[in-house]
Design a protein around this motif. Sequence first.
Motif, PDB file in Angstrom:
ATOM      1  N   VAL A 131       0.844  -1.201   0.000  1.00  0.00           N
ATOM      2  CA  VAL A 131       0.000   0.000   0.000  1.00  0.00           C
ATOM      3  C   VAL A 131       0.878   1.249   0.000  1.00  0.00           C
ATOM      4  N   ALA A 132       1.947   1.221   0.793  1.00  0.00           N
ATOM      5  CA  ALA A 132       2.861   2.363   0.844  1.00  0.00           C
ATOM      6  C   ALA A 132       3.506   2.616  -0.517  1.00  0.00           C
ATOM      7  N   ILE A 133       3.795   1.548  -1.258  1.00  0.00           N
ATOM      8  CA  ILE A 133       4.375   1.696  -2.595  1.00  0.00           C
ATOM      9  C   ILE A 133       3.352   2.314  -3.546  1.00  0.00           C
ATOM     10  N   ALA A 134       2.101   1.857  -3.474  1.00  0.00           N
ATOM     11  CA  ALA A 134       1.054   2.464  -4.302  1.00  0.00           C
ATOM     12  C   ALA A 134       0.897   3.940  -3.976  1.00  0.00           C
ATOM     13  N   ARG A 135       0.944   4.262  -2.701  1.00  0.00           N
ATOM     14  CA  ARG A 135       0.846   5.665  -2.277  1.00  0.00           C
ATOM     15  C   ARG A 135       2.000   6.488  -2.846  1.00  0.00           C
ATOM     16  N   ALA A 136       3.202   5.906  -2.876  1.00  0.00           N
ATOM     17  CA  ALA A 136       4.364   6.618  -3.415  1.00  0.00           C
ATOM     18  C   ALA A 136       4.242   6.874  -4.909  1.00  0.00           C
ATOM     19  N   LEU A 137       3.474   6.031  -5.606  1.00  0.00           N
ATOM     20  CA  LEU A 137       3.362   6.126  -7.066  1.00  0.00           C
ATOM     21  C   LEU A 137       2.179   6.948  -7.545  1.00  0.00           C
ATOM     22  N   VAL A 138       1.238   7.242  -6.676  1.00  0.00           N
ATOM     23  CA  VAL A 138      -0.050   7.763  -7.124  1.00  0.00           C
ATOM     24  C   VAL A 138       0.063   9.124  -7.815  1.00  0.00           C
ATOM     25  N   ASN A 139       1.050   9.927  -7.459  1.00  0.00           N
ATOM     26  CA  ASN A 139       1.228  11.227  -8.117  1.00  0.00           C
ATOM     27  C   ASN A 139       2.170  11.157  -9.315  1.00  0.00           C
ATOM     28  N   ARG A 140       2.496   9.930  -9.763  1.00  0.00           N
ATOM     29  CA  ARG A 140       3.405   9.717 -10.901  1.00  0.00           C
ATOM     30  C   ARG A 140       4.724  10.468 -10.690  1.00  0.00           C
ATOM     31  N   PRO A 141       5.483  10.096  -9.673  1.00  0.00           N
ATOM     32  CA  PRO A 141       6.680  10.868  -9.327  1.00  0.00           C
ATOM     33  C   PRO A 141       7.820  10.675 -10.313  1.00  0.00           C
ATOM     34  N   GLU A 142       8.718  11.651 -10.308  1.00  0.00           N
ATOM     35  CA  GLU A 142       9.941  11.556 -11.098  1.00  0.00           C
ATOM     36  C   GLU A 142      10.787  10.381 -10.600  1.00  0.00           C
ATOM     37  N   VAL A 143      10.917  10.273  -9.280  1.00  0.00           N
ATOM     38  CA  VAL A 143      11.736   9.223  -8.662  1.00  0.00           C
ATOM     39  C   VAL A 143      11.023   8.725  -7.412  1.00  0.00           C
ATOM     40  N   VAL A 144      11.098   7.408  -7.177  1.00  0.00           N
ATOM     41  CA  VAL A 144      10.687   6.836  -5.895  1.00  0.00           C
ATOM     42  C   VAL A 144      11.941   6.622  -5.061  1.00  0.00           C
ATOM     43  N   MET A 145      11.969   7.208  -3.866  1.00  0.00           N
ATOM     44  CA  MET A 145      13.080   7.059  -2.931  1.00  0.00           C
ATOM     45  C   MET A 145      12.664   6.056  -1.857  1.00  0.00           C
ATOM     46  N   ALA A 146      13.404   4.954  -1.759  1.00  0.00           N
ATOM     47  CA  ALA A 146      13.072   3.900  -0.803  1.00  0.00           C
ATOM     48  C   ALA A 146      14.211   3.750   0.200  1.00  0.00           C
ATOM     49  N   ASP A 147      13.906   3.901   1.476  1.00  0.00           N
ATOM     50  CA  ASP A 147      14.911   3.820   2.532  1.00  0.00           C
ATOM     51  C   ASP A 147      14.686   2.539   3.329  1.00  0.00           C
ATOM     52  N   GLU A 148      15.530   1.528   3.090  1.00  0.00           N
ATOM     53  CA  GLU A 148      15.419   0.217   3.753  1.00  0.00           C
ATOM     54  C   GLU A 148      13.975  -0.308   3.688  1.00  0.00           C
ATOM     55  N   PRO A 149      13.373  -0.387   2.504  1.00  0.00           N
ATOM     56  CA  PRO A 149      11.944  -0.726   2.407  1.00  0.00           C
ATOM     57  C   PRO A 149      11.606  -2.140   2.854  1.00  0.00           C
ATOM     58  N   THR A 150      12.613  -3.028   2.911  1.00  0.00           N
ATOM     59  CA  THR A 150      12.350  -4.413   3.333  1.00  0.00           C
ATOM     60  C   THR A 150      12.882  -4.699   4.730  1.00  0.00           C
ATOM     61  N   GLY A 151      13.339  -3.663   5.420  1.00  0.00           N
ATOM     62  CA  GLY A 151      13.998  -3.851   6.714  1.00  0.00           C
ATOM     63  C   GLY A 151      13.117  -4.480   7.778  1.00  0.00           C
ATOM     64  N   ALA A 152      11.797  -4.243   7.720  1.00  0.00           N
ATOM     65  CA  ALA A 152      10.889  -4.766   8.740  1.00  0.00           C
ATOM     66  C   ALA A 152      10.159  -6.027   8.281  1.00  0.00           C
ATOM     67  N   LEU A 153      10.563  -6.581   7.127  1.00  0.00           N
ATOM     68  CA  LEU A 153       9.845  -7.710   6.545  1.00  0.00           C
ATOM     69  C   LEU A 153      10.670  -8.992   6.637  1.00  0.00           C
ATOM     70  N   ASP A 154       9.981 -10.131   6.672  1.00  0.00           N
ATOM     71  CA  ASP A 154      10.697 -11.397   6.617  1.00  0.00           C
ATOM     72  C   ASP A 154      11.264 -11.586   5.216  1.00  0.00           C
ATOM     73  N   THR A 155      12.151 -12.567   5.071  1.00  0.00           N
ATOM     74  CA  THR A 155      12.896 -12.740   3.821  1.00  0.00           C
ATOM     75  C   THR A 155      11.969 -12.942   2.621  1.00  0.00           C
ATOM     76  N   ARG A 156      10.994 -13.809   2.749  1.00  0.00           N
ATOM     77  CA  ARG A 156      10.100 -14.102   1.622  1.00  0.00           C
ATOM     78  C   ARG A 156       9.304 -12.868   1.219  1.00  0.00           C
ATOM     79  N   THR A 157       8.736 -12.185   2.202  1.00  0.00           N
ATOM     80  CA  THR A 157       7.926 -11.004   1.904  1.00  0.00           C
ATOM     81  C   THR A 157       8.796  -9.886   1.345  1.00  0.00           C
TER      82      THR A 157
END
Length: 252
Positions: free
Chosen positions: A161-187
């Motif tokens: 959902v956070a990724i969809a929110r980041a894309l909704v305004n059609r940004p020039e760049v998506v900046m992701a800061d440790e986006p998988t840091g709180a997720l298990d390996t598979r997710t």
Amino acid sequence: MSRALTTTSVGTSALRLESVTKTYGSGENSVTALRDVSIALDRGTFTAVMGPSGSGKSTFLHCAAGLDQPTSGSVLLGDVELAGMKEAALTAVRRDRVGFVFQAYNLMSALTVEENVALVPRLSGHEVDRAWLRELLGRVGMGDRADRRPSQLSGGQQQRVAIARALVNRPEVVMADEPTGALDTRTGRQVLELFRQLVLELGQTVLMVTHDPVAASYADSVVFLADGRIAGRMHHPTAAQVSEFMTNLGEV
């Protein structure tokens, strides 16, 4: 319906840093976090940034996103110069032209999935493009959960959902800061595959700070920082190559 992200900028670079230096404090107490960093990121590419603790990764991301101003040098987001821009103008640029994805999902607990994503254009004063919103939710695998609230979702679903929110305004760049840091390996790998898909199918530009060589291997290239300088850049990386480079980074 697939929809490419569009921009009004000219040239091939979505983001350019030219001779960027960032120093905090003054005199004997000053700390230089970035030293004469120059780099260009082409549109429609996925770039990972890695380096040891204190290498300048966060400062790099903050200057690139207009969250912090460089002490000297130039930051261009498309054709817009961020360095020296006043805060009100910077806020507008960040809101309209940059998408942010963090380790914390930062969703509004009282809002549904769809309402969380639609909040961004509403706060920007734009009309919500419902067709684009629905397409995004479908692309991130949340189309059948649009009416759910964050408490009803797993961590991986909330990050989608956070990724969809980041894309909704059609940004020039998506900046992701440790986006998988709180997720298990598979997710975490599912989220990284989603970034890859967005780059390949929508032409989105993604800049991701990570400490994980496996996460970095999903990128088109990896930029290595050490002591505030670019210590190397690797194209088409593998996790093993990234790990080896990081191990020897002190010798580079």
